[in-house]
Design a protein around this motif. Structure first.
Motif, PDB file in Angstrom:
ATOM      1  N   TRP A 463      31.361  35.326  40.378  1.00 12.88           N
ATOM      2  CA  TRP A 463      32.058  35.933  41.519  1.00 12.88           C
ATOM      3  C   TRP A 463      33.160  36.897  41.084  1.00 12.88           C
ATOM      4  O   TRP A 463      33.506  37.813  41.809  1.00 12.88           O
ATOM      5  N   ARG A 464      33.713  36.665  39.894  1.00 14.28           N
ATOM      6  CA  ARG A 464      34.824  37.505  39.442  1.00 14.28           C
ATOM      7  C   ARG A 464      34.443  38.978  39.353  1.00 14.28           C
ATOM      8  O   ARG A 464      35.316  39.851  39.410  1.00 14.28           O
ATOM      9  N   LEU A 469      36.390  40.970  44.877  1.00 18.44           N
ATOM     10  CA  LEU A 469      37.427  40.310  44.091  1.00 18.44           C
ATOM     11  C   LEU A 469      37.982  41.222  42.999  1.00 18.44           C
ATOM     12  O   LEU A 469      38.433  40.752  41.951  1.00 18.44           O
ATOM     13  N   ARG A 470      37.992  42.495  43.270  1.00 17.99           N
ATOM     14  CA  ARG A 470      38.513  43.439  42.279  1.00 17.99           C
ATOM     15  C   ARG A 470      40.024  43.594  42.347  1.00 17.99           C
ATOM     16  O   ARG A 470      40.658  43.945  41.370  1.00 17.99           O
ATOM     17  N   GLU A 472      43.985  42.398  42.773  1.00 18.62           N
ATOM     18  CA  GLU A 472      44.796  41.229  42.437  1.00 18.62           C
ATOM     19  C   GLU A 472      45.109  40.412  43.682  1.00 18.62           C
ATOM     20  O   GLU A 472      45.123  39.186  43.660  1.00 18.62           O
ATOM     21  N   VAL A 475      42.122  38.316  44.727  1.00 13.86           N
ATOM     22  CA  VAL A 475      41.961  37.189  43.809  1.00 13.86           C
ATOM     23  C   VAL A 475      42.965  36.090  44.131  1.00 13.86           C
ATOM     24  O   VAL A 475      42.635  34.895  44.123  1.00 13.86           O
ATOM     25  N   ARG A 476      44.203  36.472  44.432  1.00 13.07           N
ATOM     26  CA  ARG A 476      45.248  35.498  44.724  1.00 13.07           C
ATOM     27  C   ARG A 476      44.913  34.673  45.971  1.00 13.07           C
ATOM     28  O   ARG A 476      45.061  33.455  45.998  1.00 13.07           O
ATOM     29  N   PHE A 478      41.864  34.330  47.339  1.00 15.29           N
ATOM     30  CA  PHE A 478      40.613  33.597  47.142  1.00 15.29           C
ATOM     31  C   PHE A 478      40.821  32.373  46.261  1.00 15.29           C
ATOM     32  O   PHE A 478      40.115  31.357  46.411  1.00 15.29           O
ATOM     33  N   LYS A 479      41.792  32.438  45.358  1.00 14.73           N
ATOM     34  CA  LYS A 479      42.089  31.288  44.508  1.00 14.73           C
ATOM     35  C   LYS A 479      42.475  30.084  45.356  1.00 14.73           C
ATOM     36  O   LYS A 479      42.104  28.942  45.060  1.00 14.73           O
ATOM     37  N   ARG A 482      39.024  29.066  47.448  1.00 17.31           N
ATOM     38  CA  ARG A 482      37.794  28.654  46.765  1.00 17.31           C
ATOM     39  C   ARG A 482      37.538  27.151  46.800  1.00 17.31           C
ATOM     40  O   ARG A 482      36.406  26.730  47.087  1.00 17.31           O
TER      41      ARG A 482
END
Length: 931
Positions: A463-464, A469-470, A472, A475-476, A478-479, A482
């Motif tokens: 997924w990365r 998820l490109r 920052e 990503v923060r 989604f962390k 998840r």
């Protein structure tokens, strides 16, 4: 206006913290009623500032207190209207003293509620800004500094407008508030001379700010803050509306969007200001639910607290009532952030005021009613404390005093003699505000996720690399999200299938911040997306391309009962009316349609409706789309070529659309019929002869429905059922249509006519067309060749479209098309106007074409087949294979058809198809292999 005089409305009074100052005021106003003397004494004993105003405005105050305070304030404001520029500064300062004094007393005595207090202060600010601006612009015009402007143009400030921002825009100014202003001018009014005009308006702005905020022997009017303008560090104090609009479009930030919730034209060219704010609507109010605003607001709160050093536990001494934990700003952010989230979709949420915004959010279901009531009460209580802090010395402060003595003064100012009780109640309110608001803003920490198999971990690790998820920020968010997603996926009927389907969904997302924030704030959506991924991967892939439809799930009415065609059409018509541009209307219709289409699918998937309710809903939706789009297309076409000749045209729905039953993947069968009533051409700037007029109008309608736009397309359209099919004109006159049906049409075209239904257009023409339909059916009923023609047609259909496998529901003997063909035949044979299969079969029974047992066999098969077909089209646009559709999909189809399991469904399907084929063979006099 309330006419009750001041004294009769008193409900409370401060306690003089300085008894000597209070006694002095009481002596000075010994001629007033005891209750008024008590109010003045208590006020003077707490506020040196108000005591000073009482002495300076004593005579005026006596007269004001003798009547209604509203009348006194209005008289002050009206007295400013004729004051010339050279006397305006002095007159405004006197008005400020009087309004501040009477408003303060009305507040302290409980004569006015909070909204009346802040409204009076805001009305003075508006009048001061507007008069200053118009007088100064008039002076610039007199000196020839504004090109092309005449003295009368000063009434609209020659195209300059001042926007009141923040509390001023909302009519919520606090007692010693400054006023936040954005000054703009209409560049288009000046053509090539706009730069010279800009210099004039910059001078006006600076002079206006000085006129209002300079401190003289008479005081000041309002401190002015011009820093909310676009890019204030580098732009002049007044800029063009075009430059401001370009800035917000390219660089505008969330805090600026929030600021414009309250923005209001307050002085100068108010109409130009309203036009500017209307142009900013797409910037302020995003078309999709914007949960990223929550994180932005949280980050802003933390920056403010860091800058001011406001972290830590709540303590009364020194607590900032505005910015500190549990303060006023918390309630304002809570309200404005929710407004930003949903106000783009729901204009009823766009209330400038904090209390009004909370009420609107409650009415729309975004905030529980009890939370709104509590926050409203807390907000009003906080604002009253804030006002008393500022009334002490006319200071622009929000901080509680740093000493116990200072806190005791504020308690007395609030009429509370028990200081300990005052402190406890205030702390409790602050803590309650923090408790109600903090959970909304503060994101939770990322939790540990479940254990994953090696294959699952490989998928998750991939997924990365996905586009979503490109960033920052994505990503923060989604962390945090998840672990919840993975736990929900493990609860699916087949976790591996669900994970693969969700992987396809995630891979297809072009970006992730908005959607992840939506999931993060609404865990119910996580369950829904997992349910969809585990049941219908096709719908999950659709969602990855159209994630905006998820907005509808939390929009308040997603789970409400189906509204029906009339309400849908009215809703879409109203929505399109708010959009000016033609292409934007079509794109708006696509977004609207997708949300409703998705809703039907979700309701069907979740078992809230069955296949027949879903079929009716899909047809209602198409009906509403055609009905609302047709007038839009017609109006746009008429703008170029003039109104439609005669009675115009109607759009006729054929096939399943005419019968009012569609599935998730249906296209639309349409015909356009017109009646020019003898007119040979249209009357417009570019007139057209009648036939090309309606032909091109029809093509425009087809394009409006089928064109690929940013929001996709509405429907595929099939017009082959028109007279002469592909060889015939795309639009047919009513007379030609009747003649063709009577003299030239094949039997299959008469069968198609049994399901024809007008969807849009002139009601009288629609009624005449329906009369033609019934006339044709009556004329062609009972024809000797009907059964033989249908039997021959059936052979050709089965040769051209044999069943695609054992799970085929539509094509082949004894299946849906075959049953519909016999139903239409029955209808034509007996000249019945019924359109739906059930009613058509019933008409055949009534006239002896079918037996009751025939009807039951056919209905049983039809109902099973329709449930299978509707469910299949929701799951996939390919041929159904129950072995590969996945466990979730199999469970859905088994539940929808009422079967015990897949084997039972297969057996029931085989038996029903064979029985239906036998009945149809008998009616049409032939034998057919149902397999």
């Amino acid at each position: 206006m309330t006419q009750t005089h001041f004294a009769a409305r008193l409900t409370r009074s401060p306690i003089a913290f300085d008894p000597e100052a209070g006694a002095d005021a009481a002596a000075n106003f010994a001629d007033l009623a005891p209750e008024l003397r008590g109010l003045l004494a208590g006020t003077a004993g707490c506020s040196p500032y108000l005591k000073g105003l009482m002495g300076r405005e004593a005579d005026w105050l006596r007269a004001a207190l003798a009547g209604a305070p509203e009348a006194a304030i209005e008289a002050v404001l009206e007295g400013l209207d004729e004051v010339p520029l050279d006397g305006l500064g002095s007159a405004l300062r006197q008005a400020k003293r009087r309004v501040a004094l009477l408003t303060g007393l009305a507040d302290l005595g409980g004569v006015w509620p909070l909204e009346a207090v802040t409204g009076a202060l805001s009305a003075l600010a508006d009048r001061a800004v507007d008069l200053s601006l118009r007088r100064l612009v008039a002076d610039e015009i007199r000196r020839g500094k504004l090109p092309g402007q005449r003295p009368e143009d000063a009434e609209t400030a020659a195209g300059m407008v001042v926007l009141a921002m923040g509390k001023g825009g909302a009519g919520e100014l606090n007692y010693s508030s400054d006023i936040d202003l954005v000054c703009l001018f209409d560049q288009d009014r000046y053509g090539e001379d706009w730069q010279e005009a800009r210099m004039g308006f910059i001078r006006v702005t600076r002079k206006m700010a000085a006129l209002l905020s300079d401190i003289t022997a008479e005081g000041y009017v309002f401190r002015t803050d011009l820093r909310l303008r676009p890019d204030a560090a580098v732009t002049p104090v007044c800029i063009s509306m075009a430059a401001a609009e370009a800035y917000y479009e390219a660089q505008g930030r969330t805090w600026e969007r929030a600021a414009y919730i309250k923005a209001r034209p307050a002085g100068g060219d108010l109409a130009a200001g309203e036009r500017f704010l209307k142009a900013l609507v797409p910037f302020v109010w995003r078309k999709h639910l914007d949960f990223v605003a929550i994180q932005d607001a949280h980050d802003m709160r933390l920056r403010i607290r860091d800058h001011r050093g406001l972290h830590g536990p709540i303590s009364i001494e020194g607590h900032n009532m505005k910015l500190g934990p549990g303060g006023i700003r918390e309630i304002e952010f809570f309200t404005q952030t929710r407004q930003l989230i949903a106000g783009g979709r729901d204009p009823s949420l766009r209330d400038r005021t904090t209390v009004g915004g909370l009420a609107a959010l409650a009415a729309a279901g975004w905030v529980p009613g009890e939370v709104t009531d509590e926050l409203t009460a807390l907000y009003r209580a906080h604002r009253e404390i804030e006002h008393r802090l500022q009334m002490v010395a006319d200071a622009q402060t929000h901080d509680m005093p740093n000493s116990a003595e200072g806190v005791a003064r504020i308690a007395a100012f609030c009429g509370e003699g028990d200081v300990a009780a005052f402190r406890a109640a205030l702390k409790a309110r602050l803590e309650r505000t923090e408790a109600l608001t903090e959970g909304f803003f503060a994101p939770g920490a990322a939790e540990e996720g479940p254990e994953l198999s090696d294959s699952a971990r490989e998928i998750v690790d991939g997924w990365r690399a996905y586009p979503a998820l490109r960033s920052e920020r994505a990503v923060r968010i989604f962390k945090r999200l998840r672990p919840t997603l993975l736990r929900a996926l493990q609860k699916a009927a087949n976790p591996d299938e669900a994970l693969l389907a969700f992987d396809g969904f995630l891979k297809g997302l072009p970006a992730g911040v908005q959607l992840f924030a939506l999931f993060d704030a609404n865990p119910v959506l996580v369950d829904l997306i997992v349910d969809i991924a585990g049941t219908t991967p096709a719908l999950a892939r659709y969602l990855s391309r159209n994630a905006g439809v998820l907005d509808a799930v939390i929009g308040g009415s997603f789970w409400a009962p189906w509204p029906g065609t009339a309400e849908l059409r009215a809703n879409l018509t109203a929505t399109l009316a708010e959009v000016a541009d033609y292409e934007a209307k079509l794109d708006t219709a696509r977004r609207w349609m997708k949300e409703w289409h998705f809703r039907i699918g979700v309701h069907h998937l979740r078992g809230l409706i069955d296949a027949f309710e879903a079929g009716k809903s899909y047809a209602d939706l198409a009906d509403a789309i055609v009905g609302a789009i047709w007038p839009v297309v017609s109006a746009e076409f008429a703008r170029k070529h003039g109104p439609a000749p005669g009675r115009g045209a109607v759009v006729l729905g054929m096939g399943s659309l005419g019968a009012g039953r569609l599935n998730a993947g249906s296209d639309l069968d349409l015909i356009v019929i017109y009646d020019a009533q003898g007119a040979e051409t249209s009357e417009g700037t570019k007139p057209l002869a009648t036939r090309p007029y309606f032909a091109r109008l029809t093509q425009a309608m087809v394009t409006a429905l089928t064109a690929q736009m940013p929001e996709g397309r509405l429907y595929e359209v099939d017009m082959r059922l028109r007279p002469s099919g592909r060889q015939g004109p795309v639009a047919t006159s009513l007379t030609s249509f009747r003649n063709y049906q009577m003299d030239e049409a094949w039997t299959w075209e008469h069968l198609a006519l049994t399901r024809a239904r007008v969807l849009a257009g002139d009601p009288n023409l629609a009624a005449d067309l329906e009369a033609v339909r019934r006339e044709v059916l009556a004329a062609k009923a009972g024809g000797d060749s009907v059964l033989s023609d249908v039997a021959e047609m059936r052979k050709r259909l089965q040769a051209a479209k044999p069943p695609a496998g054992s799970w085929e529901a539509k094509n082949g003997a004894g299946r849906l098309m075959d049953i519909e063909l016999l139903a239409q035949t029955a209808c034509l044979r007996v000249a019945d106007p019924a359109r739906r299969v059930e009613q058509q079969l019933r008409a055949g029974v009534k006239r002896g074409f079918l037996s009751v047992s025939d009807e039951q066999v056919l209905l049983d098969a039809y109902r099973l087949l329709w449930r299978l077909q509707a469910g299949t089209r929701l799951l996939t646009d390919r041929t159904l294979d129950l072995d590969t559709v996945g466990e979730g999909g199999r469970a859905f189809l088994v539940r929808e058809t009422g079967a015990a399991d897949g084997a039972d469904l297969s057996a029931r399907l085989e038996a029903a198809v064979a029985a239906a084929a036998a009945v149809i063979d008998a009616r049409l006099g032939e034998t057919t292999d149902a397999a």
